[in-house]
Write a protein that holds these residues in place. Structure first.
Motif, short mmCIF file in Angstrom:
data_model
loop_
_atom_site.label_atom_id
_atom_site.label_comp_id
_atom_site.label_asym_id
_atom_site.label_seq_id
_atom_site.Cartn_x
_atom_site.Cartn_y
_atom_site.Cartn_z
N MET A 60 0.89 -1.35 -0.19
CA MET A 60 -0.02 0.05 -0.11
C MET A 60 0.76 1.29 0.00
N ILE A 61 1.99 1.19 0.75
CA ILE A 61 2.79 2.49 0.89
C ILE A 61 3.48 2.57 -0.56
N THR A 62 3.86 1.45 -1.13
CA THR A 62 4.76 1.62 -2.37
C THR A 62 3.47 2.26 -3.32
N ALA A 63 2.30 1.81 -3.52
CA ALA A 63 1.22 2.03 -4.46
C ALA A 63 1.18 3.62 -4.29
N MET A 64 0.79 4.06 -3.07
CA MET A 64 0.37 5.25 -2.84
C MET A 64 1.64 6.33 -3.10
N ALA A 65 2.69 5.94 -2.84
CA ALA A 65 4.03 6.64 -3.03
C ALA A 65 3.91 7.08 -4.40
N LEU A 66 3.72 6.05 -5.51
CA LEU A 66 3.82 6.17 -6.73
C LEU A 66 2.65 6.87 -7.35
N VAL A 67 1.52 6.86 -6.56
CA VAL A 67 0.38 7.57 -7.01
C VAL A 67 0.75 9.05 -6.94
N PHE A 68 1.21 9.31 -5.75
CA PHE A 68 1.62 10.70 -5.27
C PHE A 68 2.53 11.15 -6.14
N LEU A 69 3.78 10.44 -6.54
CA LEU A 69 4.92 10.71 -7.60
C LEU A 69 4.13 11.05 -8.98
N LEU A 70 2.88 10.28 -9.24
CA LEU A 70 2.45 10.61 -10.41
C LEU A 70 1.63 11.99 -10.48
N ALA A 76 -8.31 5.24 -13.59
CA ALA A 76 -7.45 3.98 -13.29
C ALA A 76 -5.95 4.30 -12.79
N PRO A 77 -5.42 5.27 -13.15
CA PRO A 77 -4.13 5.51 -12.60
C PRO A 77 -3.74 5.61 -11.33
N MET A 78 -4.85 6.21 -10.53
CA MET A 78 -4.85 6.70 -9.04
C MET A 78 -5.63 5.36 -8.40
N LEU A 79 -6.68 4.64 -9.01
CA LEU A 79 -7.58 3.71 -8.30
C LEU A 79 -6.92 2.47 -8.51
N MET A 80 -6.50 2.07 -9.39
CA MET A 80 -6.31 0.53 -9.74
C MET A 80 -5.04 0.22 -9.11
N PRO A 81 -3.79 1.06 -8.83
CA PRO A 81 -2.97 0.51 -7.88
C PRO A 81 -3.20 0.14 -6.56
#
Lengths: 334, 407
Positions: free
Chosen positions: B185-195, B345-350
């Motif tokens: 979850m941390i990795t997914a949210m970190a990458l969404v934040f990066l996006l 999708a780019p934010m919710l699917m991860p």
């Protein structure tokens, strides 16, 4: 591709383009021969730029065809284009911009930069290669734009208003450069309003108005067609002798008619007690009788004969095709 | 004719030129380096400020009429940012304390009445209302009152701890393979934040590259050499590369900082999950860049881009409205539908992948839909520049754009 077979590099057949409320180009046809400089002329709003964009494939005609070097598909990389509406990357170095424009036409980065440098030298701007474009004068930027349009040695160069913004010295330089370009094998399609320059440069012309052809051909052919054979102009200036009468318009016209100059004679005031008389002449016409008749009455202070120029042909052709009021309307709209 | 004319795709020189043009800009390099420097600086700065405030504690006078309530009690004594001074007798009188506070002997005073646990007010003296230290003092005094009330009710400290003990939850999964990890979850949210921050950081360069170039009237020269679509493709490739360069530098810096600082790194995440998150990062970025490029291609000049810049900042956060729905019920119909829509999708699917709620076929399907939508948006952007480029001083509206796209 039948480059060897056809003398024509560009053949335009019946192209038409309509926008929402008007027809910009109406069934226009013409051909540009390989190796010539072709003048494409017309008043503002006549449809020149729209036609050029259709030739280049930037916009598509509603009907009609454009054939480039025998092919119905225009190979954009073999064409150089200097548009009327033009700009450059102001924050970029001159040589980087030229390198980019060359690459867009298919050159490798090295080839493009080398060709860019050659053109900068030719145009006297080699020392500005690393300057940013916003550091250059308008005339210099104009030269860079020209170099960007032709540095890839195009088969056909389309130059829309290349003289705008140039001083007389640079206009002369451009005339020489365009001739060199033609001599090196590039066909040039040329649009400009500086008719004195166009006249010196182009081999053939097409004049359009309201999207339609008005007249086409070489300067001599157009002159002959538009003047009905009177291809020279005789200009006289008359003034009163010390004890004689002031020049009279009716007497001047009558003297011209008596001397066998039957065409239209234009008479206008050239100052107090002076008249300027202008008449069309057939080639090699003897003007002696007219001078003798008028010289018996008035002092002749100026005598000049010259071929009728492109400027006059242009005005007469467009006026005859459109009428003065339509010309004024179009000029106001453009 | 040079051989290169037939080898490279038409968009290549545009992509190369645009990429180099942006990455050579001083302000780009500054923002590329400044973001990690600022993040590290702020992180250390916050620590330094906390340390500094511990060294400069609030000086408080303390007087208690309640038996057993003393500043030496751990609850009060361990307040790192408070330095207590016990006062008594005349010095504990409110008037004397007011004088001492005005004379800056103390920053404030706390007077605990005998019946504070029974509801009598603890009196606080301060120069102005609601000073920050009152919040810090209130918590340990509340805890002391709670202990006092428990003692009065015959419950000792151990008994109270037993009462306060939370319940334990033993999780039994119907799908053992769906066990989630904190690291995922941390990795997914970190990458969404990066996006998100990469989209924001690229928006201004995108405006200069598309609307700015259109305004400078360079496009007509360029599209006389290559197709308008090739021009737009080159721009999009360049901006995706620029965005990914920023994401790599910023993401990499954050990771390095985490490794070399005292941050606790999340537990390991599977390479497959990381690959999925990265694919959504790249495809999502390409989708948003294509969408913004379409909008910018319809705008006539840079001044007018200020009209849409606010939307560029607002639009990418819209998917976060639904993040709670995803976290609560990642397998609900709404969550599934939303995570398939390219916009979300780019934010919710991860997030659904991290929650093990999206099987591989599902996220791969959503990724393909996202790529198809990006392709459509790319074509629309190409149409917008083809139509809009010749309309100097006029903007293309949506009906015109759709009509031309249909043609």
């Amino acid at each position: 591709m039948n480059a060897a077979a056809s003398p024509s590099i560009l053949a335009v057949h019946g192209i038409t383009k309509a926008f929402k409320d008007r027809v910009a180009v109406d069934a226009l046809s013409f051909e540009v021969q390989r190796g010539e400089i072709f003048g494409f002329l017309g008043p503002n709003g006549a449809g020149k730029t729209t036609s050029l964009r259709m030739i280049l494939g930037i916009t598509h005609p509603d009907s009609g065809t454009v054939t480039f070097d025998g092919s119905p598909t225009v190979d954009r990389r073999r064409i150089g284009y200097l548009p009327e509406e033009r700009g450059l990357f102001e924050d970029q170095k001159v040589i980087d911009t030229l390198g980019y424009l060359g690459q867009l036409r298919g050159m490798s980065p090295r080839e493009a930069r080398a060709a860019g440098m050659q053109w900068l030298e030719r145009l006297g701007l080699a020392d500005r290669a690393k300057s940013k474009l916003n550091e250059l004068s308008k005339g210099m930027q104009q030269k860079i734009q020209f170099a960007g349009a032709v540095l890839h040695a195009p088969t056909l160069a389309v130059l829309d208003e290349p003289f705008s913004g140039l001083d007389p010295l640079n206009q002369e330089l451009f005339l020489s450069v365009v001739r060199d370009l033609r001599d090196q094998g590039t066909t040039v399609l040329f649009s400009a309003h500086q008719l004195n320059l166009v006249e010196r440069l182009c081999d053939r012309f097409l004049l359009i108005a309201r999207g339609r052809e008005v007249i086409t051909g070489s300067l001599d052919a157009m002159r002959s067609a538009i003047t009905g054979g009177a291809s020279e102009t005789l200009v006289l200036e008359l003034s009163a002798r010390d004890d004689g009468p002031s020049p009279d318009a009716a007497a001047a016209r009558a003297a011209f008619h008596r001397a066998g100059i039957a065409g239209a004679v234009k008479v206008e005031s050239a100052g107090v007690g002076r008249l300027r008389v202008e008449a069309g002449l057939p080639p090699l016409h003897d003007v002696g009788p007219a001078l003798a008749a008028l010289g018996g009455m008035y002092a002749i202070t100026r005598v000049e004969t010259a071929p009728i120029g492109l400027h006059e042909i242009y005005l007469r052709a467009v006026r005859s095709a459109m009428g003065d009021s339509a010309l004024e309307e179009d000029a106001a709209r453009a | 004719m040079p051989d290169a004319r037939r080898k490279r795709p038409e968009w290549w020189p545009v992509a190369r030129f645009e990429f180099l043009r942006v990455v050579r800009r001083g302000d780009f390099l500054v923002s590329l380096v400044l973001m990690p420097v600022l993040s590290v600086g702020l992180s250390f700065g916050a620590g330094w400020i906390a340390n500094r405030s511990a060294n400069e504690p609030v000086k408080l006078a303390f007087s208690s009429a309640a038996p057993g309530i003393d500043v030496r009690l751990p609850a009060l004594d361990t307040l790192a940012t408070v330095k207590w001074s016990v006062v008594s007798g005349a010095n504990a009188e409110p008037e004397a304390l007011k004088t001492a506070i005005e004379a800056k002997t103390y920053d404030g005073a706390v007077l605990v009445p005998a019946g504070f646990a029974a509801g009598d007010s603890v009196r606080v003296l301060a120069k102005r209302s609601r000073p920050g230290w009152v919040r810090k003092v209130r918590e340990p005094l509340t805890e002391l009152a709670r202990l006092e009330r428990a003692r009065a009710a015959g419950v000792d400290a151990a008994g109270l701890t037993a009462i306060d003990e939370g319940i334990r939850i033993a999780e039994t999964l119907t799908r053992p393979e769906a066990k989630t990890s904190k690291g995922d979850m941390i990795t997914a949210m970190a990458l969404v934040f990066l996006l998100l921050i990469t989209i924001y950081a690229t928006a201004a360069y995108l405006a200069v590259g598309i609307t700015g170039e259109k305004q400078a009237r360079v496009t007509e020269v360029i599209v006389s050499a290559i197709k308008p679509q090739a021009w737009m493709d080159g721009k999009l490739v360049a901006f995706v590369l620029i965005g990914m360069l920023m994401a790599t530098v910023w993401g990499g810096s954050a990771l390095l900082f985490a490794v070399f600082s005292s941050w606790q790194l999340p537990p390991a995440v599977s390479p497959a999950s990381i690959a999925a998150y990265l694919l959504f990062l790249v495809a999502g970025f390409a989708f948003y860049v294509s969408m913004f490029a379409t909008i910018l291609a319809t705008i006539k000049d840079m001044q007018s881009t200020s009209r849409v810049q606010a939307y560029f900042y607002f639009i990418p956060v819209i998917p976060f409205i639904f993040i709670e729905t995803i976290l609560d019920k990642p397998e609900s119909t709404l969550a599934v539908i939303l995570s398939w829509i390219p916009f979300f999708a780019p934010m919710l699917m991860p997030a659904r992948i991290a929650l093990k709620a999206a099987p591989a076929w599902e996220w791969i399907g959503a990724l393909l839909v996202l790529i198809a939508a990006t392709h459509f948006m790319r074509l629309l952007a190409g149409t917008a520049i083809r139509v809009g480029m010749l309309m100097y001083g006029k903007e293309v509206n949506l009906p015109e754009l759709l009509r031309w796209a249909k043609d």
